[in-house]
Design a protein around this motif. Sequence first.
Motif, PDB file in Angstrom:
ATOM      1  N   SER A  52       4.007   6.058  11.686  1.00 47.43           N
ATOM      2  CA  SER A  52       3.108   4.962  12.012  1.00 47.43           C
ATOM      3  C   SER A  52       2.353   4.562  10.766  1.00 47.43           C
ATOM      4  N   ALA A  53       2.012   3.293  10.729  1.00 44.97           N
ATOM      5  CA  ALA A  53       1.286   2.727   9.596  1.00 44.97           C
ATOM      6  C   ALA A  53       0.114   1.933  10.147  1.00 44.97           C
ATOM      7  N   THR A  54      -0.859   1.731   9.284  1.00 45.64           N
ATOM      8  CA  THR A  54      -2.033   0.962   9.662  1.00 45.64           C
ATOM      9  C   THR A  54      -2.195  -0.221   8.725  1.00 45.64           C
ATOM     10  N   LEU A  55      -2.381  -1.377   9.298  1.00 43.41           N
ATOM     11  CA  LEU A  55      -2.766  -2.580   8.566  1.00 43.41           C
ATOM     12  C   LEU A  55      -4.231  -2.805   8.875  1.00 43.41           C
ATOM     13  N   LYS A  56      -5.063  -2.826   7.845  1.00 48.46           N
ATOM     14  CA  LYS A  56      -6.499  -2.956   8.064  1.00 48.46           C
ATOM     15  C   LYS A  56      -7.046  -4.124   7.254  1.00 48.46           C
ATOM     16  N   ILE A  57      -7.857  -4.942   7.898  1.00 48.48           N
ATOM     17  CA  ILE A  57      -8.521  -6.040   7.201  1.00 48.48           C
ATOM     18  C   ILE A  57      -9.712  -5.464   6.445  1.00 48.48           C
ATOM     19  N   VAL A  58      -9.684  -5.620   5.130  1.00 50.67           N
ATOM     20  CA  VAL A  58     -10.769  -5.129   4.285  1.00 50.67           C
ATOM     21  C   VAL A  58     -11.795  -6.231   4.069  1.00 50.67           C
ATOM     22  N   GLU A  59     -11.297  -7.455   3.920  1.00 51.64           N
ATOM     23  CA  GLU A  59     -12.177  -8.587   3.628  1.00 51.64           C
ATOM     24  C   GLU A  59     -11.571  -9.845   4.239  1.00 51.64           C
ATOM     25  N   GLN A  60     -12.401 -10.640   4.868  1.00 53.23           N
ATOM     26  CA  GLN A  60     -11.952 -11.889   5.486  1.00 53.23           C
ATOM     27  C   GLN A  60     -12.821 -13.020   4.964  1.00 53.23           C
ATOM     28  N   THR A  61     -12.203 -14.016   4.341  1.00 57.92           N
ATOM     29  CA  THR A  61     -12.934 -15.199   3.902  1.00 57.92           C
ATOM     30  C   THR A  61     -12.250 -16.418   4.498  1.00 57.92           C
ATOM     31  N   ARG A  62     -12.770 -17.584   4.198  1.00 58.18           N
ATOM     32  CA  ARG A  62     -12.230 -18.807   4.779  1.00 58.18           C
ATOM     33  C   ARG A  62     -10.762 -19.029   4.415  1.00 58.18           C
ATOM     34  N   LEU A 116      -7.891  -9.935   2.809  1.00 55.91           N
ATOM     35  CA  LEU A 116      -7.470  -8.775   2.045  1.00 55.91           C
ATOM     36  C   LEU A 116      -7.129  -7.669   3.028  1.00 55.91           C
ATOM     37  N   LEU A 117      -5.881  -7.168   2.961  1.00 60.67           N
ATOM     38  CA  LEU A 117      -5.394  -6.127   3.860  1.00 60.67           C
ATOM     39  C   LEU A 117      -5.016  -4.888   3.070  1.00 60.67           C
ATOM     40  N   THR A 118      -5.087  -3.745   3.715  1.00 51.87           N
ATOM     41  CA  THR A 118      -4.456  -2.543   3.176  1.00 51.87           C
ATOM     42  C   THR A 118      -3.390  -2.111   4.170  1.00 51.87           C
ATOM     43  N   LEU A 119      -2.295  -1.644   3.629  1.00 43.69           N
ATOM     44  CA  LEU A 119      -1.191  -1.129   4.427  1.00 43.69           C
ATOM     45  C   LEU A 119      -0.983   0.308   4.000  1.00 43.69           C
ATOM     46  N   SER A 120      -1.107   1.229   4.932  1.00 41.73           N
ATOM     47  CA  SER A 120      -0.923   2.638   4.590  1.00 41.73           C
ATOM     48  C   SER A 120      -0.201   3.347   5.725  1.00 41.73           C
ATOM     49  N   LEU A 121       0.617   4.321   5.343  1.00 44.73           N
ATOM     50  CA  LEU A 121       1.277   5.157   6.336  1.00 44.73           C
ATOM     51  C   LEU A 121       0.284   6.196   6.813  1.00 44.73           C
ATOM     52  N   THR A 122       0.105   6.281   8.113  1.00 43.35           N
ATOM     53  CA  THR A 122      -0.768   7.313   8.655  1.00 43.35           C
ATOM     54  C   THR A 122       0.050   8.535   9.034  1.00 43.35           C
ATOM     55  N   THR A 123       1.320   8.315   9.364  1.00 41.20           N
ATOM     56  CA  THR A 123       2.264   9.388   9.638  1.00 41.20           C
ATOM     57  C   THR A 123       3.555   9.028   8.928  1.00 41.20           C
ATOM     58  N   PRO A 124       3.943   9.758   7.868  1.00 34.90           N
ATOM     59  CA  PRO A 124       5.163   9.402   7.136  1.00 34.90           C
ATOM     60  C   PRO A 124       6.426   9.776   7.906  1.00 34.90           C
ATOM     61  N   VAL A 130      -2.907  -5.987  -0.122  1.00 34.92           N
ATOM     62  CA  VAL A 130      -2.237  -7.288  -0.046  1.00 34.92           C
ATOM     63  C   VAL A 130      -3.276  -8.378   0.196  1.00 34.92           C
ATOM     64  N   ARG A 131      -3.202  -9.436  -0.588  1.00 38.01           N
ATOM     65  CA  ARG A 131      -4.083 -10.589  -0.379  1.00 38.01           C
ATOM     66  C   ARG A 131      -3.254 -11.693   0.252  1.00 38.01           C
ATOM     67  N   LEU A 132      -3.716 -12.201   1.400  1.00 35.94           N
ATOM     68  CA  LEU A 132      -3.083 -13.339   2.055  1.00 35.94           C
ATOM     69  C   LEU A 132      -3.858 -14.591   1.669  1.00 35.94           C
ATOM     70  N   GLU A 158       0.457 -11.649  -1.384  1.00 35.62           N
ATOM     71  CA  GLU A 158       0.792 -11.022  -2.653  1.00 35.62           C
ATOM     72  C   GLU A 158       0.245  -9.603  -2.694  1.00 35.62           C
ATOM     73  N   VAL A 159       1.086  -8.653  -3.083  1.00 32.67           N
ATOM     74  CA  VAL A 159       0.619  -7.292  -3.308  1.00 32.67           C
ATOM     75  C   VAL A 159      -0.203  -7.316  -4.587  1.00 32.67           C
ATOM     76  N   ILE A 160      -1.479  -6.952  -4.471  1.00 30.86           N
ATOM     77  CA  ILE A 160      -2.344  -6.976  -5.661  1.00 30.86           C
ATOM     78  C   ILE A 160      -2.699  -5.577  -6.135  1.00 30.86           C
ATOM     79  N   GLY A 161      -2.306  -4.559  -5.379  1.00 34.19           N
ATOM     80  CA  GLY A 161      -2.588  -3.196  -5.792  1.00 34.19           C
ATOM     81  C   GLY A 161      -1.739  -2.216  -5.003  1.00 34.19           C
ATOM     82  N   ALA A 162      -1.559  -1.032  -5.598  1.00 35.11           N
ATOM     83  CA  ALA A 162      -0.795   0.015  -4.932  1.00 35.11           C
ATOM     84  C   ALA A 162      -1.371   1.371  -5.314  1.00 35.11           C
ATOM     85  N   SER A 163      -1.656   2.168  -4.298  1.00 37.93           N
ATOM     86  CA  SER A 163      -2.166   3.527  -4.495  1.00 37.93           C
ATOM     87  C   SER A 163      -3.306   3.595  -5.495  1.00 37.93           C
ATOM     88  N   GLY A 164      -4.268   2.737  -5.324  1.00 37.72           N
ATOM     89  CA  GLY A 164      -5.462   2.777  -6.159  1.00 37.72           C
ATOM     90  C   GLY A 164      -5.392   1.945  -7.428  1.00 37.72           C
TER      91      GLY A 164
END
Length: 161
Positions: free
Chosen positions: A64-74, A78-86, A98-100, A108-114
């Motif tokens: 299972s993976a989690t998609l979480k909204i970190v920041e929402q603007t107009r 900004l989302l993070t995608l992480s595996l909670t159970t590999p 990921v920034r939408l 666009e993926v703007i970062g990975a693993s920190g």
Amino acid sequence: MNVQAHCPATYPTISAKGHRYHVNLAGLQAVCDANYLRLMKVAPTGAAGTSSRIHIEFQGHEASATLKIVEQTRYTTLLTLSLTTPLHSWLSLPELTVRLYHDVKMAEVIGASGHRYLNARYEYPNAHMHQPDEKYQLNTLLAEWLDHCMVTGYTPDSVNI
């Protein structure tokens, strides 16, 4: 839909040794456009802190993976995608940031693993051992992962944490 299988123009052009890598901007934009459409099907909606889970199965293994909204603007999310159970202990997905961009319908993926703010091109070798086309590869990874989720996974209702 596998982006590389259906859009051969999206392959990055890595030159022979001794030549600089040239970003295939049209290819990168095509992957980002397609990722936006995929994410609109599985991403949570709501304010920062809202998340959704995606449960997938592969060869008898569940994850299972989690998609979480970190920041929402107009105009962006900004989302993070992480595996909670590999799927396997040896197979992990980096946490992707990921920034939408809603106005141009791109993700666009703007970062990975920190590592934040990936460059479109890296000289190689470099201190972090990024590949010359690291940004393209991470966006393609997101595309393939989302394709797999849409074929084998399901998303329970979004939850607010």
